[in-house]
Write a protein that holds these residues in place. Sequence first.
Motif, mmCIF file in Angstrom:
data_model
loop_
_atom_site.group_PDB
_atom_site.id
_atom_site.type_symbol
_atom_site.label_atom_id
_atom_site.label_comp_id
_atom_site.label_asym_id
_atom_site.label_seq_id
_atom_site.Cartn_x
_atom_site.Cartn_y
_atom_site.Cartn_z
ATOM 1 N N ARG A 1 -0.098 -0.839 -3.676
ATOM 2 C CA ARG A 1 1.339 -0.836 -3.391
ATOM 3 C C ARG A 1 2.114 -1.874 -4.205
ATOM 4 O O ARG A 1 3.291 -2.124 -3.942
ATOM 5 N N TRP B 1 1.015 6.046 3.721
ATOM 6 C CA TRP B 1 0.394 6.397 2.448
ATOM 7 C C TRP B 1 1.054 7.621 1.843
ATOM 8 O O TRP B 1 1.202 7.725 0.593
ATOM 9 N N TRP C 1 4.126 6.436 0.210
ATOM 10 C CA TRP C 1 3.808 5.725 -1.031
ATOM 11 C C TRP C 1 3.537 6.704 -2.161
ATOM 12 O O TRP C 1 4.047 6.539 -3.276
#
Length: 419
Positions: free
Chosen positions: A89, A219, A222
């Motif tokens: 990240r 996730w 992301w």
Amino acid sequence: MTTGAPGAPDPESGALDFDKLYAARLQAARARPYLATALFALHTVESRQVPTMSVDRYWRCYVSPGFVDRMPVEELAGVWVHEVSHLLRDHHGRSDRVAKELGLSGPGERLRMNIAADFEINDDIYGDGLAWPRGAAHPGLLQLPAGQLMEDYLRLFRLGPRLQEMAWLDCGSGADGLEREWELGPDGAHALSRQEQDGVRYRVAQGIKGRPGHAPEGWRRWAEEAFHPPQPWRELLGAAVRSAASGGGAGEDYSYGRPARRSAGVPGVVLPSLRRRPPRVSVIIDTSGSVSDAELGSALLEVAAISRAVGGRRDLVTVVPCDAAARIAHPLCRGEGIPLLGGGGTDLRTGFATALRTRPRPDVVVALTDGQTPWPEARPACRTVVGLFSRSGGSWDEEDPDYVPLAPPAWARVVKIGP
């Protein structure tokens, strides 16, 4: 690091138990298969200066032997996932940007960034086969909402008595961007380059998007947003490729699979019909010394965007790394392993020659470059798009401040890449 206050490192601890540590990593990969590429990309460094586990921005994982001895394998698996999440990240880069924008400095502010980064990743990575490590920081400790980003959490809390027990927290420069004395730095062994890091992130994001029901919301967000942020130049590049690929003569061929309608006017003769096939695209990447690692990493992302622009047919996209000489055309089906070698001068004419010799020949050639190159004198026998890396400020040539590279030829569609 993510688990309970460890106290001072134990200088008398024995050797690192790699068998236990790697068993935990394997368990982490089984619990979160979409993170396997990233987990196995980390290089382990034994360190008695680290209280638990930490990562640097170059994808090294520093591990305390005493910490591994004390932790159950199930909890170690959770720590592996936690640490690699910081790197995926880009918490180090994001922390640097936040510190610069808001004028934050000092170890206290970096600790606050580390805690905020922990809040971002810890609110949904555990459970479902992955045990919570003891003492893991999560937003509920401060009655903060889950599902926020690090930057959001930074605005919601300050260091105070409630966070006193987290003063030991230290996930390394991979979490907050501040290098530690025990880290090996950019010139140490086993550092991943920017393009290698982007390659790992790309494969993880593809794994998440390929099986979206198997990843938590954080996730999935992301993979869809943080890794592939909406960029004007990416939309323009995709549109330019699609426009070139859909032009007359591109991706078209005659086929006897379906006779032409005009065959009815010629009795006894079967005429082929003109059929559209998926276009083939050859991408030339400038790997000369004037192109930075960051630009090479961006080029790999543009290659992925180009493959999506032609319908996701990776087998129809080839990549030609080129500096002063072009080597071979790599099929994109092995895209993550394409070696972007180079470092010398630039002559993309050799890249164009290699791309046009590829069989089957491409319908579209895309050149990703900083523009410091001579160009082919004649227009290629296919459509051409040039992705030009932006350069803001400074001189193109330190030895000649008046030097300006030749502009791409008029027959190429030019799209500027970058801010």
